[in-house]
Write a protein that holds these residues in place. Sequence first.
Motif: not given
Length: 459
Positions: A215-244
């Motif tokens: 219930p109430g669950q969603f998922e988003v996936s973003v394009a692949a990139k270099d591993p460190v960039g992907a980890a940065d993205d994971a942090v940013l995606v979560r902060a963005t979802i929280r903010g929205v």
Amino acid sequence: MDQPREDSEGRGGRDGREEARAEARLTAARLSGEGVVALAVTWVDNAGIARVKGVPLRRLPEAAVEGVGMSPVFDVFLVDDATTTSRYLGGPDGDLRVFPVLDRAVPLAAQPGWAFAPGERFRQDGLPHPACQRRFAARMVEQAAERGISFRAAFETEWIVQRAEPAPGGDPYPTDGPAYGLHRITDCSDYLRDVLLALEAQGLTVQQIHPEYSPGQFEVSVAAKDPVGAADDAVLVRATIRGVSARHGLRASFAPAFEPDGVGNGGHLHLSAWREGRNLLAGEAPAGEGEAFLAGVLRELPALLALGAPSPASYLRLVPSRWAGCFHCWGVENREAALRLIQGTDEQANAEVKCFDQAANPYLAVGGVIAAGLAGLDAKWVLPEPVQGDPVLLPPERRPARLPTSPDQTLTAFRASTILRDALGDVLFEAVAAVRAAENAAYGALPPQAVVAATRWRY
Ligand code: GLU
Ligand code: MG
């Protein structure tokens, strides 16, 4: 350009300082033109929590040259903000400098006036802090590059959303639509549109956004990139979802378990390994270096859970028949295998580490997986037979073993892993082990409901 990599000589050379100052002025001008007044310099601790220092934009040149002060005690923070100690780190003494990674600084679409930048941590004398998780991931990428291997990576983000202030007796979820149902997109169309727009405004390429099982669950996936960039993205995606979510009167949970018996939130890691422009996982069946890399990851999975599914709450999620990948096996397109191989062309083929969740520090998770894969590569390990179907339904003699079913079992496997100790280095390894041990002691024996309550809104 990434932060200068100066692991041997450290930061602080005169030319380096002037270069950093000049780059920071340009970054500040770029961000200021987009209405930014403050930068959230963010790192993720060993409990998987993103922590932050906010810097006024006008101070960016100074922050880029001198760093921002922070205590090394953050390396032994727990999910509940209590602290523990480890062999090398812990206690009130000492100071570090966190430096914003300027080329990743991006205005936050849902938090006007703020920009996000990942941070890297150095000692006061300019040498790298040995427990900096982002630099650990970068080191693993460098070790692979020395062997001629590079990667593409992405984390999936699942979350469960509820009303921030549900009416008394009312439905806490903003949608009662069925799993994967169009109904849920209809109910939450403005919200999901704003999540998508915010992510794309921040330079992320959204691949998919869809309702998930719970219930109430969603998922988003973003394009692949270099591993460190992907980890940065994971942090940013979560902060963005929280903010929205906050702007829509909603609250987002990324915790491994939202209800003790429900399907949880995964944080699956997708990774492909490349040599000379060819994806080593592409083609019919994994062979050669691709197979050896996967075999290394597979073999190390019980220990890797300390980095990728680290919380006592992770073990409420890691149960059979929930697509969480709780069996110690690999399979071709098998969503019940801990390691799922997605076959195809160079562009499509990748391995999905399904057992990981978002209590993980994404830098530790991706760095650990690379370290394990490289160990397999160096030793030329081979894969066992792939598993087809839900392992729980196989006859016992053909059923693969479960991954650890408790955080204590995982900690034992982690402590025994020379691969991960060598890769992380003693200082970071001991800090991770100490945080795991302290969280296990605090929460490992509590009833599931209490574990969920303690972690539901933390990650
Ligand atoms: N929610 C599941 C998990 O806990 C994953 C579902 C999926 O395969 O996307 O990992
Ligand atoms: Mg999913």
